[in-house]
Design an enzyme around this catalytic site. Structure first.
Site, PDB file in Angstrom:
ATOM      1  N   ASN A 149      -8.996  -0.522   0.076  1.00  0.00           N
ATOM      2  CA  ASN A 149      -7.841  -0.390  -0.817  1.00  0.00           C
ATOM      3  C   ASN A 149      -7.760  -1.461  -1.911  1.00  0.00           C
ATOM      4  O   ASN A 149      -7.324  -1.180  -3.015  1.00  0.00           O
ATOM      5  CB  ASN A 149      -6.533  -0.278  -0.025  1.00  0.00           C
ATOM      6  CG  ASN A 149      -6.261  -1.458   0.859  1.00  0.00           C
ATOM      7  OD1 ASN A 149      -7.174  -2.189   1.247  1.00  0.00           O
ATOM      8  ND2 ASN A 149      -5.011  -1.664   1.202  1.00  0.00           N
ATOM      9  N   GLY A 224      -8.648  -4.671   7.845  1.00  0.00           N
ATOM     10  CA  GLY A 224      -8.741  -3.217   7.997  1.00  0.00           C
ATOM     11  C   GLY A 224      -7.680  -2.717   8.959  1.00  0.00           C
ATOM     12  O   GLY A 224      -6.636  -3.357   9.142  1.00  0.00           O
ATOM     13  N   SER A 225      -7.978  -1.603   9.594  1.00  0.00           N
ATOM     14  CA  SER A 225      -6.960  -0.946  10.431  1.00  0.00           C
ATOM     15  C   SER A 225      -6.807  -1.626  11.788  1.00  0.00           C
ATOM     16  O   SER A 225      -7.716  -2.333  12.260  1.00  0.00           O
ATOM     17  CB  SER A 225      -7.353   0.517  10.630  1.00  0.00           C
ATOM     18  OG  SER A 225      -8.574   0.569  11.345  1.00  0.00           O
ATOM     19  N   VAL A 226      -5.681  -1.372  12.422  1.00  0.00           N
ATOM     20  CA  VAL A 226      -5.424  -1.930  13.750  1.00  0.00           C
ATOM     21  C   VAL A 226      -6.471  -1.417  14.742  1.00  0.00           C
ATOM     22  O   VAL A 226      -6.985  -2.174  15.574  1.00  0.00           O
ATOM     23  CB  VAL A 226      -3.996  -1.545  14.231  1.00  0.00           C
ATOM     24  CG1 VAL A 226      -3.776  -1.921  15.684  1.00  0.00           C
ATOM     25  CG2 VAL A 226      -2.950  -2.218  13.353  1.00  0.00           C
ATOM     26  N   GLY A 229      -9.631  -3.275  14.237  1.00  0.00           N
ATOM     27  CA  GLY A 229      -9.378  -4.683  14.571  1.00  0.00           C
ATOM     28  C   GLY A 229      -9.353  -4.914  16.069  1.00  0.00           C
ATOM     29  O   GLY A 229      -9.909  -5.893  16.577  1.00  0.00           O
ATOM     30  N   GLU A 244      -6.891  -9.316   9.760  1.00  0.00           N
ATOM     31  CA  GLU A 244      -5.788  -8.961   8.848  1.00  0.00           C
ATOM     32  C   GLU A 244      -5.662  -7.449   8.921  1.00  0.00           C
ATOM     33  O   GLU A 244      -6.486  -6.726   8.352  1.00  0.00           O
ATOM     34  CB  GLU A 244      -6.119  -9.405   7.418  1.00  0.00           C
ATOM     35  CG  GLU A 244      -6.299 -10.907   7.239  1.00  0.00           C
ATOM     36  CD  GLU A 244      -4.977 -11.670   7.327  1.00  0.00           C
ATOM     37  OE1 GLU A 244      -3.907 -11.046   7.211  1.00  0.00           O
ATOM     38  OE2 GLU A 244      -5.030 -12.893   7.519  1.00  0.00           O
ATOM     39  N   CYS A 278      -1.499  -2.550   2.591  1.00  0.00           N
ATOM     40  CA  CYS A 278      -1.121  -2.968   3.951  1.00  0.00           C
ATOM     41  C   CYS A 278       0.330  -3.416   3.990  1.00  0.00           C
ATOM     42  O   CYS A 278       1.064  -3.120   4.922  1.00  0.00           O
ATOM     43  CB  CYS A 278      -2.040  -4.082   4.428  1.00  0.00           C
ATOM     44  SG  CYS A 278      -2.078  -5.502   3.332  1.00  0.00           S
TER      45      CYS A 278
HETATM   46  P1  NAP Z   1     -11.003   0.492   8.531  1.00  0.00           P
HETATM   47  O1  NAP Z   1     -11.332   1.922   8.730  1.00  0.00           O
HETATM   48  O2  NAP Z   1     -10.593  -0.291   9.724  1.00  0.00           O
HETATM   49  O3  NAP Z   1     -12.298  -0.157   7.842  1.00  0.00           O
HETATM   50  C1  NAP Z   1     -12.339  -1.479   7.426  1.00  0.00           C
HETATM   51  C2  NAP Z   1     -13.773  -1.985   7.461  1.00  0.00           C
HETATM   52  O4  NAP Z   1     -14.217  -2.032   8.821  1.00  0.00           O
HETATM   53  C3  NAP Z   1     -14.770  -1.088   6.718  1.00  0.00           C
HETATM   54  O5  NAP Z   1     -15.715  -1.903   6.058  1.00  0.00           O
HETATM   55  C4  NAP Z   1     -15.420  -0.311   7.863  1.00  0.00           C
HETATM   56  O6  NAP Z   1     -16.705   0.168   7.555  1.00  0.00           O
HETATM   57  C5  NAP Z   1     -15.489  -1.390   8.938  1.00  0.00           C
HETATM   58  N1  NAP Z   1     -15.647  -0.895  10.310  1.00  0.00           N
HETATM   59  C6  NAP Z   1     -15.353   0.334  10.791  1.00  0.00           C
HETATM   60  N2  NAP Z   1     -15.649   0.400  12.121  1.00  0.00           N
HETATM   61  C7  NAP Z   1     -16.143  -0.810  12.487  1.00  0.00           C
HETATM   62  C8  NAP Z   1     -16.624  -1.371  13.701  1.00  0.00           C
HETATM   63  N3  NAP Z   1     -16.656  -0.665  14.835  1.00  0.00           N
HETATM   64  N4  NAP Z   1     -17.043  -2.651  13.705  1.00  0.00           N
HETATM   65  C9  NAP Z   1     -17.007  -3.393  12.577  1.00  0.00           C
HETATM   66  N5  NAP Z   1     -16.573  -2.915  11.378  1.00  0.00           N
HETATM   67  C10 NAP Z   1     -16.132  -1.650  11.328  1.00  0.00           C
HETATM   68  O7  NAP Z   1      -9.855   0.320   7.440  1.00  0.00           O
HETATM   69  P2  NAP Z   1      -9.681   1.054   6.043  1.00  0.00           P
HETATM   70  O8  NAP Z   1      -9.280   2.463   6.283  1.00  0.00           O
HETATM   71  O9  NAP Z   1     -10.861   0.786   5.164  1.00  0.00           O
HETATM   72  O10 NAP Z   1      -8.467   0.235   5.417  1.00  0.00           O
HETATM   73  C11 NAP Z   1      -7.132   0.564   5.569  1.00  0.00           C
HETATM   74  C12 NAP Z   1      -6.467  -0.310   6.614  1.00  0.00           C
HETATM   75  O11 NAP Z   1      -6.623  -1.682   6.296  1.00  0.00           O
HETATM   76  C13 NAP Z   1      -4.973  -0.072   6.672  1.00  0.00           C
HETATM   77  O12 NAP Z   1      -4.558  -0.069   8.007  1.00  0.00           O
HETATM   78  C14 NAP Z   1      -4.411  -1.276   5.937  1.00  0.00           C
HETATM   79  O13 NAP Z   1      -3.071  -1.573   6.265  1.00  0.00           O
HETATM   80  C15 NAP Z   1      -5.359  -2.334   6.364  1.00  0.00           C
HETATM   81  N6  NAP Z   1      -5.317  -3.472   5.448  1.00  0.00           N
HETATM   82  C16 NAP Z   1      -4.832  -4.667   5.892  1.00  0.00           C
HETATM   83  C17 NAP Z   1      -4.724  -5.743   5.014  1.00  0.00           C
HETATM   84  C18 NAP Z   1      -4.196  -7.084   5.442  1.00  0.00           C
HETATM   85  O14 NAP Z   1      -4.469  -8.058   4.741  1.00  0.00           O
HETATM   86  N7  NAP Z   1      -3.457  -7.192   6.532  1.00  0.00           N
HETATM   87  C19 NAP Z   1      -5.110  -5.581   3.680  1.00  0.00           C
HETATM   88  C20 NAP Z   1      -5.603  -4.342   3.274  1.00  0.00           C
HETATM   89  C21 NAP Z   1      -5.704  -3.301   4.166  1.00  0.00           C
HETATM   90  P3  NAP Z   1     -16.893   1.698   7.054  1.00  0.00           P
HETATM   91  O15 NAP Z   1     -16.211   1.779   5.744  1.00  0.00           O
HETATM   92  O16 NAP Z   1     -18.359   1.851   6.967  1.00  0.00           O
HETATM   93  O17 NAP Z   1     -16.266   2.574   8.101  1.00  0.00           O
END
Ligand code: NAP
Length: 470
Positions: A149, A224-226, A229, A244, A278
């Site tokens: 994002n 990334g997502s909960v 995480g 985060e 987020c």
């Molecule tokens: P995501 O699906 O969790 O992906 C985030 C990253 O993790 C991507 O690079 C993804 O790679 C990688 N990933 C996926 N599975 C993994 C695994 N098993 N082991 C290690 N890495 C893995 O999140 P998203 O959909 O991209 O982002 C949206 C989420 O991020 C929302 O929940 C948002 O609230 C949160 N977010 C939080 C913050 C904060 O600072 N708190 C800021 C921005 C966003 P792939 O793309 O190859 O799957």
């Protein structure tokens, strides 16, 4: 675009297409790396460690400042690429580049402030006659795993402080939006020795998981997502981890609030980046007495948003990251409507676009507000009084940020103290961050803080050196 490992461009046989969510066209391809390539990145990052630790803080800082200059020069070019790969309006992309520059600049400054303290051992039993001090040392290799994002600024929030305190880095950008990050890492690679910054593309579930479980990676810095995480935290073992994660941020609007200010807060908080933030406003908790008036003014302001070509500077609402993501938002909103919620404006999808949607009569048990809805939706939950507002605000597994609108300082202070979130803003929506502030949620929204000085804390280890002077 190729990966960047040990200073070399590395391609691959398997390729993933990067799609422009507005046109549906392929912008570019990136390699789908497998485990061998992930190990190569780990080896290169480990080999480069001494090249960075031997460099003076002065030089590290200067090099980071040089990258600040390079990114400033190419601001528009980077913003255009960002808009192409994520579909955010060009003006929002420019803001992300400006914030990326700021994050880098803060890191360049912080590189000169990595120091410990003297410790009065004589304050403890038997400590008389000692002189002791601490040093802040790099952890070694930091793996930065980041979401789609805000791909550039969130990645720089990891890479730049990591380098400022002399860690080498392996970046795993999001598969849906890797291009801006790769291009940025090339700028860093022009300044720093080969292997200090490495970028590996491929699937998180494969190469991301490999980095998380490798004993030769010293820190995982994940945004990334909960769900992801939690998986990372279970697999990382003794590794240092910063998480985060997602948010479900409340905006509390009390009966004595400045309604126009609160409405503006929703427009900037629920619809920014098409709601894919987020710390976006995801639950609007409004006192009954003012709810009708608030809803009317919110609808009027929402209908002024301009949905369209993200490259057009008049556009204020772009696409979501993909049609699939927009479908998920559509389904969640439709389920809420079936359960009794009422759409006041919006509610339609067209490809990867989802209209800015205001939805009233939402109740706290609806999926729309129980889970994190990652789209341009402003759900209104009506409550009776301050106690219920705080109870509803806390009725969630998340705790990233919160915003409270009121003109009564006692109510403001109660909310500030009782809402369980990493940050509570008074008369400002949760969707606000400066890049130096400690940022990170409570509850399932994460572990640890970012914001350059705070990220450095989490990317260094403290060594105590004691001299026996007796
Ligand atoms: P995501 O699906 O969790 O992906 C985030 C990253 O993790 C991507 O690079 C993804 O790679 C990688 N990933 C996926 N599975 C993994 C695994 N098993 N082991 C290690 N890495 C893995 O999140 P998203 O959909 O991209 O982002 C949206 C989420 O991020 C929302 O929940 C948002 O609230 C949160 N977010 C939080 C913050 C904060 O600072 N708190 C800021 C921005 C966003 P792939 O793309 O190859 O799957």
């Amino acid at each position: 675009m190729d990966m960047l490992i040990g200073g070399k461009h590395i391609s691959g046989e398997d390729l993933e297409e990067v799609i422009n969510p507005y046109t549906g066209e392929v912008i570019d391809t990136v390699p789908i790396a497998h485990l061998q390539t992930a190990q190569l990145a780990i080896d290169e990052a480990n080999n480069a460690k001494s090249k960075l630790t031997e460099m003076s803080a002065f030089k590290v800082s200067n090099k980071l400042f040089n990258v600040v200059g390079k990114l400033e020069e190419r601001r528009e070019e980077f913003a255009e690429l960002l808009t192409l790969e994520v579909g955010k309006p060009i003006n929002e992309a420019l803001v992300e580049i400006d914030r990326s520059i700021e994050t880098l600049r803060l890191s360049a400054e912080e590189a000169k402030r990595i120091y410990g303290e003297s410790v009065p051992l004589d304050a403890g039993l038997n400590g008389k006659g000692f002189f002791a001090f601490t040093q802040k040392l790099p952890l070694g290799v930091v793996a930065a795993i980041t979401p789609f994002n805000y791909p550039l600024n969130l990645t720089i929030h990891k890479i730049a402080p990591a380098i400022a305190c002399k860690n080498t880095v392996i970046v795993k950008p999001p598969t849906e939006a890797p291009l801006t990050v790769i291009k940025f890492c090339e700028l860093l690679n022009e300044e720093f020795p080969d292997g200090v910054v490495n970028v590996i593309t491929g699937y998180g579930s494969e190469v991301g998981d490999y980095l998380v479980t490798s004993p030769e990676v010293n820190k995982i810095s994940f945004t990334g997502s909960v769900t992801t995480g939690m998986m990372i935290s279970q697999k990382a073992g003794m590794k240092n981890v910063t998480l985060e994660l997602g948010g479900n941020d409340p905006m509390v609007v009390l009966k004595d609030a400045d309604i126009d200010k609160a409405v503006k807060g929703v427009i900037n908080g629920a619809f920014l980046n098409a709601g894919q933030v987020c710390m976006g406003v995801k639950r609007i908790i409004v006192e009954d007495e003012i709810a009708d008036e608030f809803a009317d003014r919110l609808v009027a302001a929402t209908e002024k948003l301009v949905m369209g070509n993200p490259m057009d500077s008049k556009t204020t609402l772009g696409t979501l990251i993909s049609e699939n993501a927009a479908r998920q938002v559509e389904e969640t909103v439709n389920n809420a409507v079936e359960a009794g919620a009422k759409i006041l404006t919006g509610g339609n999808r067209n490809g990867a676009f989802y209209e800015a949607t205001v939805i009233d009569n939402v109740t706290p048990e609806m999926d729309l507000v129980v889970r994190e809805t990652f789209g341009p939706v402003a759900p209104i939950i009506r409550v009776n009084g301050l106690d219920e507002a705080i109870e509803v605000a806390n009725d969630t597994e998340y705790g990233l940020q919160a915003g409270v609108f009121t003109s009564d300082y006692a109510s403001a202070m109660r909310c500030a103290q009782e809402i369980e979130a990493g940050t509570v803003f008074i008369n400002k929506q949760s969707t606000f961050r400066t890049d130096n502030m400690p940022f990170g949620g409570f509850k399932n929204s994460g572990v640890g803080k970012e914001g350059i000085k705070y990220a450095v804390e989490e990317m260094t280890k403290t060594k105590l050196i004691g001299l026996n002077l007796r």
